[in-house]
Design a protein around this motif. Sequence first.
Motif, PDB file in Angstrom:
ATOM      1  N   PHE B 740       0.807  -1.226   0.000  1.00 20.21           N
ATOM      2  CA  PHE B 740       0.000   0.000   0.000  1.00 20.21           C
ATOM      3  C   PHE B 740       0.843   1.280   0.000  1.00 20.21           C
ATOM      4  N   VAL B 741       2.183   1.144   0.076  1.00 22.94           N
ATOM      5  CA  VAL B 741       3.023   2.347  -0.055  1.00 22.94           C
ATOM      6  C   VAL B 741       3.069   2.734  -1.543  1.00 22.94           C
ATOM      7  N   ARG B 742       2.535   3.909  -1.825  1.00 22.83           N
ATOM      8  CA  ARG B 742       2.397   4.347  -3.228  1.00 22.83           C
ATOM      9  C   ARG B 742       3.616   5.123  -3.735  1.00 22.83           C
ATOM     10  N   GLY B 743       4.297   5.795  -2.811  1.00 21.67           N
ATOM     11  CA  GLY B 743       5.413   6.595  -3.282  1.00 21.67           C
ATOM     12  C   GLY B 743       6.360   6.923  -2.150  1.00 21.67           C
ATOM     13  N   VAL B 744       7.668   6.958  -2.461  1.00 15.51           N
ATOM     14  CA  VAL B 744       8.689   7.366  -1.493  1.00 15.51           C
ATOM     15  C   VAL B 744       9.529   8.410  -2.203  1.00 15.51           C
ATOM     16  N   GLU B 745       9.543   9.649  -1.671  1.00 16.71           N
ATOM     17  CA  GLU B 745      10.228  10.718  -2.387  1.00 16.71           C
ATOM     18  C   GLU B 745      11.125  11.510  -1.446  1.00 16.71           C
ATOM     19  N   VAL B 746      12.210  12.023  -2.001  1.00 13.81           N
ATOM     20  CA  VAL B 746      13.064  12.946  -1.242  1.00 13.81           C
ATOM     21  C   VAL B 746      12.537  14.350  -1.455  1.00 13.81           C
ATOM     22  N   PHE B 747      12.319  15.097  -0.340  1.00  9.74           N
ATOM     23  CA  PHE B 747      11.935  16.486  -0.585  1.00  9.74           C
ATOM     24  C   PHE B 747      12.889  17.495   0.023  1.00  9.74           C
ATOM     25  N   ASP B 748      13.907  17.030   0.748  1.00  9.75           N
ATOM     26  CA  ASP B 748      14.932  17.979   1.198  1.00  9.75           C
ATOM     27  C   ASP B 748      16.195  17.210   1.548  1.00  9.75           C
ATOM     28  N   VAL B 749      17.327  17.868   1.381  1.00 10.51           N
ATOM     29  CA  VAL B 749      18.602  17.299   1.819  1.00 10.51           C
ATOM     30  C   VAL B 749      19.303  18.382   2.609  1.00 10.51           C
ATOM     31  N   TYR B 750      19.777  18.038   3.810  1.00  4.38           N
ATOM     32  CA  TYR B 750      20.408  19.048   4.678  1.00  4.38           C
ATOM     33  C   TYR B 750      21.760  18.550   5.133  1.00  4.38           C
ATOM     34  N   ARG B 751      22.744  19.466   5.068  1.00  4.72           N
ATOM     35  CA  ARG B 751      24.076  19.178   5.613  1.00  4.72           C
ATOM     36  C   ARG B 751      24.435  20.360   6.477  1.00  4.72           C
ATOM     37  N   GLY B 752      25.086  20.133   7.611  1.00  3.73           N
ATOM     38  CA  GLY B 752      25.547  21.289   8.387  1.00  3.73           C
ATOM     39  C   GLY B 752      25.244  21.156   9.857  1.00  3.73           C
ATOM     40  N   ALA B 753      25.026  22.302  10.493  1.00  4.94           N
ATOM     41  CA  ALA B 753      24.917  22.378  11.953  1.00  4.94           C
ATOM     42  C   ALA B 753      23.873  21.394  12.462  1.00  4.94           C
ATOM     43  N   GLY B 754      24.184  20.771  13.600  1.00  7.24           N
ATOM     44  CA  GLY B 754      23.247  19.827  14.196  1.00  7.24           C
ATOM     45  C   GLY B 754      23.495  18.405  13.756  1.00  7.24           C
ATOM     46  N   LEU B 755      24.344  18.221  12.789  1.00  5.69           N
ATOM     47  CA  LEU B 755      24.645  16.862  12.309  1.00  5.69           C
ATOM     48  C   LEU B 755      26.122  16.601  12.551  1.00  5.69           C
ATOM     49  N   SER B 756      26.452  15.345  12.800  1.00  5.79           N
ATOM     50  CA  SER B 756      27.868  15.077  13.006  1.00  5.79           C
ATOM     51  C   SER B 756      28.579  15.054  11.648  1.00  5.79           C
ATOM     52  N   GLU B 757      29.883  15.208  11.724  1.00  7.83           N
ATOM     53  CA  GLU B 757      30.747  15.286  10.546  1.00  7.83           C
ATOM     54  C   GLU B 757      30.486  14.108   9.599  1.00  7.83           C
ATOM     55  N   GLY B 758      30.381  14.393   8.283  1.00 10.18           N
ATOM     56  CA  GLY B 758      30.232  13.308   7.318  1.00 10.18           C
ATOM     57  C   GLY B 758      28.825  12.766   7.213  1.00 10.18           C
ATOM     58  N   LYS B 759      27.865  13.438   7.860  1.00  2.00           N
ATOM     59  CA  LYS B 759      26.484  12.947   7.787  1.00  2.00           C
ATOM     60  C   LYS B 759      25.622  13.969   7.043  1.00  2.00           C
ATOM     61  N   LYS B 760      24.496  13.486   6.538  1.00  2.00           N
ATOM     62  CA  LYS B 760      23.512  14.392   5.969  1.00  2.00           C
ATOM     63  C   LYS B 760      22.129  13.913   6.393  1.00  2.00           C
ATOM     64  N   SER B 761      21.189  14.843   6.374  1.00  2.00           N
ATOM     65  CA  SER B 761      19.824  14.489   6.742  1.00  2.00           C
ATOM     66  C   SER B 761      18.978  14.555   5.471  1.00  2.00           C
ATOM     67  N   VAL B 762      18.258  13.483   5.238  1.00  2.00           N
ATOM     68  CA  VAL B 762      17.443  13.428   4.029  1.00  2.00           C
ATOM     69  C   VAL B 762      15.980  13.370   4.448  1.00  2.00           C
ATOM     70  N   ALA B 763      15.192  14.353   3.996  1.00  2.00           N
ATOM     71  CA  ALA B 763      13.772  14.376   4.347  1.00  2.00           C
ATOM     72  C   ALA B 763      12.997  13.548   3.324  1.00  2.00           C
ATOM     73  N   ILE B 764      12.227  12.590   3.837  1.00  2.00           N
ATOM     74  CA  ILE B 764      11.532  11.624   2.990  1.00  2.00           C
ATOM     75  C   ILE B 764      10.029  11.775   3.200  1.00  2.00           C
ATOM     76  N   ARG B 765       9.318  11.717   2.109  1.00  2.00           N
ATOM     77  CA  ARG B 765       7.868  11.710   2.181  1.00  2.00           C
ATOM     78  C   ARG B 765       7.380  10.338   1.708  1.00  2.00           C
TER      79      ARG B 765
END
Lengths: 349, 801
Positions: B740-765
């Motif tokens: 029943f999962v119809r779609g998985v999409e990236v809507f933002d990518v964040y690098r920087g403050a609040g994340l440890s070195e070498g990591k990124k945050s990917v916002a998924i819908r």
Amino acid sequence: MNMISQSLDDTVAAATADFAACADAPSLENAKAKYLGKTGAITELLKGMAALTPDEKKTRGAAINLAKQAVEAALTARRDALAAAALNAKLAAESIDVTLPGRGKGQGGIHPVIKTWQRVEEIFGSIGFDVADGPEIEADWFNFTALNNPPNHPARSMQDTFYVDMNGTDGLPLLLRTHTSPMQVRYARMHAGDVTGKGKPIKVIAPGRTYRVDSDATHSPMFHQVEGLWIDENISFADLKGVYTDFLRRFFESDDLQVRFRPSYFPFTEPSAEIDMKFESGPLKGKWLEISGSGQVHPSVVRNFGLDPERYIGFAFGSGLERLTMLRYGIGDLRLFFEGDLRFLKQFA
Amino acid sequence: MQFSESWLRSFCNPSLTTDELAHALTMAGLEVEEVMPAAPPFTKIVVGEIVTREKHPNADKLSLCTVNVGPHAAAPLQIVCGAPNARAGIKIPCALVGAELPPGEDGKPFLIKPVKMRGVESNGMLCSARELGLSTDHAGLMELAADAPVGADIREYLSLNDSKFLIKLTPNKTDCLSVYGVAREVHAITGAPLAPAPTGDVKASLTDVLPVKVLAPDLCGRFAGRVIRGVNAKASTPAWMRERLEKSGQRSITALVDISNYVMLELGRPSHVFDLDKVHGGLEVRWGTSGETLKLLNGNTVELDDKVGVIADDHAVESLAGIMGGDSTAVSLDTQNVYVEAAFWHPIAIQGRARRYNFSTDAGHRFERGVDWETIPAHLDRICALILDICGGQAGPMDDQTLNVPERKPVTMRIARAQKVIGVPVSADAMASIFKRLGLAHTRTADAYIVTPPSYRFDIEIEEDLIEEIARIYGFDSIPALPPVARAAMHAKRECTRSLHELRAAIAASDYFETINYSFVDERWERELLGNANPIKLLNPIASQMAVMRTSLIPGLLANIHYNHSHKADRVRVFELGKVFVRDASVADGELAVAGIAQPLRLAGAAWGGAVAEQWASPKRAVDFFDVKADLAALLPSDAKFVAAEHALLHPGRAARIVMGDATIGWLGELHPKHLANFELSSAPVVFELEVAPLQCVALPVHVAVSKQPLVRRDMALVVDQAVNTDALIGALCAGAPAFVRGVEVFDVYRGAGLSEGKKSVAIRVLMQDTERTLADADIEGACQRMLEKAAQQQGATLRA
């Protein structure tokens, strides 16, 4: 009574005047309180009714209610007016210069020679011609021998051929096709079975790139041709004249275009004709312009198609797409087509 | 071929104007490319004779002449002249007072008036050939023949009221490679009478015969020759012959050479004149042998082998058969005795031979197309009679050997077949009359004509050759242009195939302009830009920058950017759709394939400059990878994937291979900075190149019912290593997703403050919707949980706090 009603009328007039003086919603609300609030003038009048007799209450009450309605109407009217004014002001502030250009990516465009290519496909497609494409590095047999032009034939010197550093499986050097005519042979051999088995005619055009060792203001070492081929049991030279004349008149959208067929020689057609055309108006009016080579397909070539020339006849033609494009759009220099100059290309977008 | 109208009309003179005659020839397949007047307009120029010549009293370089102009003046005219060859006794063109000379550069005629030159009266002007517009010779006065009639109008005397015809002959019309041949055609077209072909009456007063052995009858079918002794090689060519040669674009050389050239133009008969005294022993006609060489008349020395025919004497090869004579036996002004030869060379034995040595000759041009063998004796007599007439001498008997001449087989033309091919019911009688005018001997059967072609026609072997002759003389103009009658069959394009034009329109709609670049490119582009050490080479390129076949369209597009940048463009977006050419041993000969070479169609584009054209509403920003990736959405199938990969042309960190299933269907990336200087660019274009074939296939849509259940949306932020790519992360999430999962999409990518070195945050819908029922919270939470678990397992993803 008169005095009372006089005072009510004054109150209504005063309220209307006060409301009108309000320039915005908060001051209008303050003014409203002055008449309709807990201690407002109308409210006070209604409170004073308690001391009256039932008869007086009846008449006095009706009059005060009328006055109250009048004040409320004035208030609503003023509120609407202020809201409308506020909206208008907001809209006025939001107005834009509609003549500024639109935002974002623009539109590209198709090369003028390719526009011609597409129009040729559409025009021949309208009477059922198929479209075919094939190799540009071609074998000697398809480019020459199959077209009744064997090695060392004097007609080979009519075309200066580019050769590449590879040999075909027949041991002869491969070459850059000097015309689109090899596609006659390739397409017909692919479809000969449909002709003999299903009675379907061969009816095809083959537009594409061609190459000759030639370079000056009127010759490019690479150019485009469109080949046409119609083979059936009864397609004559008169039909060639009919089809090609019709094509030129549709392509140039000119019914009074003059077309003439003049005897010529190509190894792969017989009778062969050069086709000339003449405009009846415009800058090129009155000049005969060479536009195409054509003719009835030579029986040896029909045999190389895999068909019996006794039974199947028909015509072929080959026209230069650059030439058609130059005449169509009034372009004077062939080299412009291959320079990739956007100032030129944008004129055809 | 060029010749004068008057020469043509001397054989066949129809009542047509010059323009009508030219048109008639053109419409019969002898295209008249140009009709030129024999001389520019001028008037009152007559033959003058210089009676006296003295030095001008006041000028060293001028002469003072008295000139007899016959009836045009009572006494000789006094004329001042600056030409170095002015001398008493010569005859020259003299412009009288009132004459108009040919227009100069200003287009106005030059008017001759009486003038004083350095104090002396001059009543006219003596002319050079250049001043009359007859040649570029301005070394001195044009000297006329001693017998030129004084006072005659120069236009009459030199036959200048004439036109020169330049006709372009197709390779089949070998019978028209002579003035007489063209006259024969004029007769066939117009019916005007044809004069008999010129010949000569030669009486043998000697018995000398040069022994000739023809050893190769497959080379030479007939060989005829005659010895002529005691010729005066210094004799001058008669004016009438010189005039006809000059109007045919040939310079007069010596009488013997001129006669040979003249008869070749007149009758189409190439011949050769040997200096008999330089021939050792007899002649033999044979194929060459390898190792032999021959110094030709033109000074070139050629190496021979058994593919070229030769004429040799007892010592050496003396002539390249049918093409050019040799230097050692050539006639000169000192020649006294000659051997004149005319032969039939088989076309197949001559074809391609001159081209092999990179030159061409008028003789070779004729012999490789075919020259009449029956008229050899008559034409040899014509040549010899002219030699005897002009150069004097005594002739030996003609030695004429016929060994192996072509057979002229009768050709049958069915009347009905001709009518069917032409599409017009030309009557049988009209056909007979056409054959008669063409001089084609014919007999009639019930339904056909049987034609025996004459020996001068080399283009009549099959029925169609005769049908062509009928159509040509009947007149193409008389054949109607008929709309063809054919069975009507519908013809539709396939819905699941995108045409090349649709692909072009799709990319053009994304702001790319189409260009057409040459398929052959600079070898350096292939080697340095594409790392291709072995492109397909042209054996005969016209320029070094067009020497090899391209294997990519992109370098051409980069050159387009460079060209437009150098013309001040600051944003260039171009595309091309065309073939590339790659050596590929796996390609076999096929219906549309040539063995050893893959020739796929590609669609490539290049974008350089601003992401959008510089304007008021959009911030200025250079086009980048993702702009162009979006442009490709219009072209690529939805299941195409982008995989980071390296390519010789592209920035190693900004390049993607585009794949469908297992197949690479293209590339997208930023141009490698090391290539920028090649194209004089300071910022990198983004380029792509796609195989066309996969782009043309589109799936036929199949409808799926839209679910009536509510759609649920869940957003989550996942922290992953920078190196984890989006496709891999989504792939992991999908691996854990229920149906029943119809779609998985990236809507933002964040690098920087609040994340440890070498990591990124990917916002998924995540979009969820069941087709049958409303999803319960437990379903939703369970799905998210399973997806997260997979993402954690496969890509080390954690939910962002």
